[in-house]
Design an enzyme around this catalytic site. Structure first.
Site, mmCIF file in Angstrom:
data_model
loop_
_atom_site.group_PDB
_atom_site.id
_atom_site.type_symbol
_atom_site.label_atom_id
_atom_site.label_comp_id
_atom_site.label_asym_id
_atom_site.label_seq_id
_atom_site.Cartn_x
_atom_site.Cartn_y
_atom_site.Cartn_z
ATOM 1 N N HIS A 289 4.811 -3.523 -2.161
ATOM 2 C CA HIS A 289 4.442 -3.119 -0.919
ATOM 3 C C HIS A 289 4.341 -4.230 -0.035
ATOM 4 O O HIS A 289 4.266 -5.401 -0.264
ATOM 5 C CB HIS A 289 2.948 -2.763 -1.366
ATOM 6 C CG HIS A 289 2.132 -1.989 -0.198
ATOM 7 N ND1 HIS A 289 1.684 -2.714 0.712
ATOM 8 C CD2 HIS A 289 1.983 -0.603 0.111
ATOM 9 C CE1 HIS A 289 1.007 -1.879 1.477
ATOM 10 N NE2 HIS A 289 1.237 -0.792 1.561
ATOM 11 N N GLU B 147 8.318 1.604 4.977
ATOM 12 C CA GLU B 147 7.290 1.245 5.544
ATOM 13 C C GLU B 147 7.457 0.205 6.416
ATOM 14 O O GLU B 147 7.295 -0.976 5.936
ATOM 15 C CB GLU B 147 6.202 0.965 4.437
ATOM 16 C CG GLU B 147 5.684 2.133 3.355
ATOM 17 C CD GLU B 147 4.365 1.831 2.999
ATOM 18 O OE1 GLU B 147 3.738 2.930 2.897
ATOM 19 O OE2 GLU B 147 3.863 0.831 2.557
ATOM 20 N N GLY C 63 -2.017 5.288 3.246
ATOM 21 C CA GLY C 63 -2.909 4.232 2.928
ATOM 22 C C GLY C 63 -4.426 4.951 3.255
ATOM 23 O O GLY C 63 -4.771 5.713 2.541
#
Ligand code: PEP
Length: 245
Positions: free
Chosen positions: A90, A162, A229
């Site tokens: 991430h 992302e 998220g």
């Protein structure tokens, strides 16, 4: 449709989330639904989601199977706790813990060896996008973090695109920007792993996905799901996103 809870929710708060979410998600059959709580809240999540469609994932793992690695958790421990998924690389791990592409590959291989489905995150920072480096960054992240897998390993991986500038900022990539990046990732997958593998690859978009923008994103052929998220923390909000699949 995967929720990344980051460093939010105690075990009690996790149980409360599922008390609200389970009836809402019942009967969902058109997508996988995954929640990634903190390590400490995984047992509460696994217990609360048992018998429902929701699967549980970790937010990170270490590549060794065991040993003197204070503070780390391995894939086998996540599996033993009831996880089926794990996030790898991430952008917050890359940014605050200096995780590299080489580590991404090691963690992805370790996740697969443990029997987990990894969701490997890639994405450019704002200055990289402004500097016209988006393609280069995605190609490098793919080459360093994913190209070293075998074809069989790659078939079990999902990728999350992302863009770092869109995470937690309220600034979503437009569907066209996201679809472009997904197309690029898929073409890298095709070059390395072939047409079939690239077509079967699930690429999730992540970055300020909300109920009011998810449908436009999901209409894009290239976008197979979302990594969410903030908007995954509330059952009523997350279910609207799940339904958009
Ligand atoms: C994330 O944490 O992966 C993420 C995309 O966060 P948010 O949806 O809050 O932007």
């Amino acid at each position: 449709m995967a929720g990344n809870w980051k460093m939010y929710k105690t075990g009690q708060e996790t149980t409360a989330f599922f008390a609200g979410f389970n009836p809402l998600v019942a009967g969902t059959a058109n997508c996988d639904v995954v929640i990634c709580p903190t390590f400490l809240s995984i047992p509460a999540a696994v217990a609360a989601a048992r018998g429902t469609v929701t699967q549980i994932g970790g937010q990170n793992l270490f590549w060794a199977k065991e040993g003197a690695y204070t503070g780390e958790v391995c894939g086998e421990m996540l599996v033993a706790a009831g996880c089926q998924w794990v996030l790898v690389a991430h952008s917050e791990r890359r940014q605050y813990f200096n995780e590299s592409d080489a580590e991404t590959l090691k963690k992805t291989q370790a996740a697969l060896a443990a029997g987990l489905n990894p969701i490997v995150c890639v994405g450019e920072k704002l200055d990289e996008r402004k500097g016209g480096k988006t393609e280069q960054v995605l190609i490098e992240q793919f080459a360093g973090g994913l190209a070293g897998l075998t074809e069989e390993q790659f078939s079990k991986v999902a990728i999350a695109y992302e863009p770092v500038w869109a995470i937690g900022t309220g600034q979503t990539a437009t569907p066209a920007i996201a679809a472009d990046a997904h197309g690029l990732i898929r073409s890298e997958a095709e070059k390395r792993f072939g047409k079939e593998a690239a077509a079967a690859l699930r690429i999730l978009y992540g970055g300020s996905v909300k109920p009011d923008n998810v449908e436009r994103l999901m209409k894009e052929e290239q976008i197979d799901g979302a990594l969410v998220g903030g908007a995954s923390l509330d059952p009523q909000t997350f279910i609207k996103i799940v339904k958009a699949a």
